[in-house]
Design a protein around this motif. Structure first.
Motif, mmCIF file in Angstrom:
data_model
loop_
_atom_site.group_PDB
_atom_site.id
_atom_site.type_symbol
_atom_site.label_atom_id
_atom_site.label_comp_id
_atom_site.label_asym_id
_atom_site.label_seq_id
_atom_site.Cartn_x
_atom_site.Cartn_y
_atom_site.Cartn_z
ATOM 1 N N GLY A 108 16.347 15.537 13.659
ATOM 2 C CA GLY A 108 15.659 14.676 12.769
ATOM 3 C C GLY A 108 13.936 14.812 12.964
ATOM 4 N N GLU A 109 13.233 14.507 12.049
ATOM 5 C CA GLU A 109 11.871 14.374 12.222
ATOM 6 C C GLU A 109 11.255 13.700 11.000
ATOM 7 N N PHE A 110 10.042 13.085 11.238
ATOM 8 C CA PHE A 110 9.577 12.343 10.092
ATOM 9 C C PHE A 110 8.647 13.245 9.264
ATOM 10 N N HIS A 111 8.741 13.168 8.061
ATOM 11 C CA HIS A 111 7.711 13.979 6.891
ATOM 12 C C HIS A 111 7.039 12.912 5.995
ATOM 13 N N PHE A 112 5.741 13.396 5.549
ATOM 14 C CA PHE A 112 5.188 12.317 4.539
ATOM 15 C C PHE A 112 5.646 12.581 3.546
ATOM 16 N N ASP A 113 6.080 11.579 2.729
ATOM 17 C CA ASP A 113 6.527 11.425 1.253
ATOM 18 C C ASP A 113 5.363 10.911 0.611
ATOM 19 N N PRO A 114 4.719 11.813 -0.298
ATOM 20 C CA PRO A 114 3.532 11.304 -1.028
ATOM 21 C C PRO A 114 4.045 10.308 -2.084
ATOM 22 N N GLY A 115 3.015 9.477 -2.688
ATOM 23 C CA GLY A 115 3.349 8.392 -3.477
ATOM 24 C C GLY A 115 2.588 8.760 -4.768
ATOM 25 N N PRO A 116 2.601 7.936 -5.726
ATOM 26 C CA PRO A 116 2.213 8.265 -6.903
ATOM 27 C C PRO A 116 0.667 8.432 -7.039
ATOM 28 N N ILE A 117 -0.101 8.220 -5.978
ATOM 29 C CA ILE A 117 -1.507 8.333 -5.946
ATOM 30 C C ILE A 117 -1.908 9.802 -6.012
ATOM 31 N N PHE A 118 -0.882 10.504 -5.823
ATOM 32 C CA PHE A 118 -1.027 12.128 -5.649
ATOM 33 C C PHE A 118 -0.456 12.639 -6.923
ATOM 34 N N ALA A 119 -1.504 12.432 -8.047
ATOM 35 C CA ALA A 119 -1.392 13.175 -9.251
ATOM 36 C C ALA A 119 -3.086 13.281 -9.977
ATOM 37 N N ILE B 155 -6.082 9.811 1.367
ATOM 38 C CA ILE B 155 -5.475 8.659 1.942
ATOM 39 C C ILE B 155 -5.208 8.765 3.459
ATOM 40 N N THR B 156 -5.137 7.844 4.186
ATOM 41 C CA THR B 156 -4.680 8.134 5.678
ATOM 42 C C THR B 156 -3.537 7.176 5.798
ATOM 43 N N VAL B 157 -2.229 7.913 6.330
ATOM 44 C CA VAL B 157 -1.233 7.124 6.680
ATOM 45 C C VAL B 157 -0.791 7.789 8.099
ATOM 46 N N ARG C 127 -3.925 -7.583 -10.638
ATOM 47 C CA ARG C 127 -2.685 -8.289 -10.041
ATOM 48 C C ARG C 127 -2.235 -7.816 -8.685
ATOM 49 N N ALA C 128 -2.674 -6.842 -7.983
ATOM 50 C CA ALA C 128 -2.485 -6.518 -6.729
ATOM 51 C C ALA C 128 -3.200 -6.974 -5.541
ATOM 52 N N PRO C 129 -2.744 -7.365 -4.603
ATOM 53 C CA PRO C 129 -3.457 -7.806 -3.306
ATOM 54 C C PRO C 129 -4.283 -7.072 -2.837
ATOM 55 N N ALA C 130 -5.172 -7.484 -1.818
ATOM 56 C CA ALA C 130 -6.360 -6.710 -1.373
ATOM 57 C C ALA C 130 -5.977 -5.682 -0.533
ATOM 58 N N LYS C 131 -4.687 -5.688 0.271
ATOM 59 C CA LYS C 131 -4.532 -4.609 1.000
ATOM 60 C C LYS C 131 -4.200 -3.309 -0.034
ATOM 61 N N VAL C 132 -3.328 -3.676 -1.025
ATOM 62 C CA VAL C 132 -3.235 -2.269 -2.200
ATOM 63 C C VAL C 132 -4.394 -1.927 -2.765
ATOM 64 N N GLN C 133 -5.404 -2.799 -2.987
ATOM 65 C CA GLN C 133 -6.596 -2.560 -3.558
ATOM 66 C C GLN C 133 -7.405 -1.718 -2.538
ATOM 67 N N SER C 134 -7.423 -1.980 -1.383
ATOM 68 C CA SER C 134 -7.944 -1.170 -0.196
ATOM 69 C C SER C 134 -7.579 0.218 -0.083
ATOM 70 N N ALA C 135 -6.321 0.425 -0.310
ATOM 71 C CA ALA C 135 -5.895 1.784 -0.261
ATOM 72 C C ALA C 135 -6.212 2.666 -1.501
ATOM 73 N N LEU C 136 -6.232 1.995 -2.534
ATOM 74 C CA LEU C 136 -6.570 2.558 -3.897
ATOM 75 C C LEU C 136 -8.315 3.060 -3.728
ATOM 76 N N LEU C 137 -8.995 2.041 -2.902
ATOM 77 C CA LEU C 137 -10.350 2.212 -2.651
ATOM 78 C C LEU C 137 -10.496 3.430 -2.013
ATOM 79 N N PRO D 201 0.938 -1.109 -0.091
ATOM 80 C CA PRO D 201 -0.202 -0.052 -0.183
ATOM 81 C C PRO D 201 0.971 1.336 -0.024
ATOM 82 N N SER D 202 1.862 1.368 0.830
ATOM 83 C CA SER D 202 2.952 2.577 0.800
ATOM 84 C C SER D 202 3.410 2.977 -0.451
#
Length: 325
Positions: free
Chosen positions: A90-101, A129-131, A111-121, A74-75
């Protein structure tokens, strides 16, 4: 040019690089203007990915493609919290994935498993999206275009009904005619000549996002007569109570379509009417998009499958049986 003329110019530019798939281009535009997500199904090599890329290339938009595989996480789509070293430690920052387009191509989504499909859903339905407990909103112009191959079963994870229902339409792509196949050969040859510098390269005109938003505002104002709304509801209701229309039809349908089908019929019919330059929805607008809206939401019985029927044939029967307004 007014908004409709600009959208038609966009359609012309897309169609110029997608030979023999005029209906697919129409459905891409309807999905974009109706603010929905599309599932595109067809055998390999039928220009599914090319059509989506042509849409993105002819608009001022950010495009991303994700090739779905069984080991995808999913990540890999959403992005993740990454530790960045700073002078303070140091600190944590959110690095956006390809869904941010603006336009996201989910290639071979099954071809993707259920966890990935649910993230896309979540991105498709909630437009966020929630991270790590934090929500991140999508762009105002956001559209998921997912492709899948109907014949490959090995190494695939069929989409659950809940996710299928979230797609505004399911678009089927078929083989082009012989004449169109010749044009495809000539088109690709010309593109290769441009790439090699032996043929002049033409600049691509791009449609601004504001044109799409303006079109959506005009589509929202398209009139739907109460009789037309009842006709759309009757088509949907016929999938749930087929025994009221025809005994044979009742034996074909296992589960009828959800209320999302009614909502999608309304959105797509208004868009279809607007693209045809009309301010009112007609029965022909509803019938033109009924299969695309309902084919992935309809569950057929073993009897129908054994008889070699598909969802399109059943929907044709429903259209034939339901009275016009």
């Amino acid at each position: 040019m007014n908004t409709l003329e600009q959208v038609k110019a966009l359609k012309t530019r897309i169609a110029a690089s997608i030979i023999g798939q005029e209906e697919v281009v129409d459905r891409l535009l309807i999905g974009l203007l109706a603010n929905g997500n599309l599932l595109i199904e067809g055998l390999p090599g039928l220009a599914k990915t090319r059509a989506i890329k042509a849409l993105a290339k002819n608009m001022v938009s950010e495009f991303s493609r994700v090739q779905f595989t069984p080991d995808l996480l999913p990540s890999d789509i959403t992005g993740s919290e990454v530790f960045h070293q700073t002078p303070a430690g140091g600190e944590f920052h959110f690095d956006p994935g390809p869904i941010f387009a603006n336009i996201v191509l989910a290639d071979e989504i099954n071809r993707a498993p259920a966890k990935v499909q649910s993230a896309l859903l979540e991105a498709m339905e909630e437009r966020q999206i929630t991270v790590n407990g934090k929500s991140h909103a999508m762009e105002p112009l956001f559209m998921v275009l997912a492709t899948q191959n109907p014949v490959e079963q090995e190494g695939t994870y069929p989409l659950p009904e809940a996710q299928l229902d979230r797609f505004l339409m399911k678009v089927n792509i078929d083989y082009p005619s012989v004449e169109d196949e010749v044009k495809v050969i000539e088109l690709v040859r010309g593109e290769e000549q441009q790439a090699q510098g032996t043929k002049p390269h033409s600049e691509t005109e791009r449609t601004e996002q504001e044109v799409i938003f303006a079109a959506r505002r005009e589509i929202a104002a398209v009139n739907v007569d109460p009789a037309m709304a009842r006709y759309m509801a009757d088509l949907v209701y016929a999938t749930r109570t087929p025994e009221k229309y025809d005994a044979e039809l009742a034996g074909w349908i296992e589960i009828g379509v959800s209320p999302r089908a009614s909502i999608s019929l309304d959105k797509c019919a208004r868009t279809q009417a607007w693209l045809n330059g009309r301010a009112d929805v007609l029965p022909e607008d509803v019938r033109a998009i009924a299969k695309d809206v309902m084919r992935h939401r309809l569950a057929l019985s073993y009897q129908a499958q054994g008889a070699g029927l598909d969802a399109d044939g059943v929907i044709d029967k429903i259209i034939e049986l339901v009275a016009l307004p």
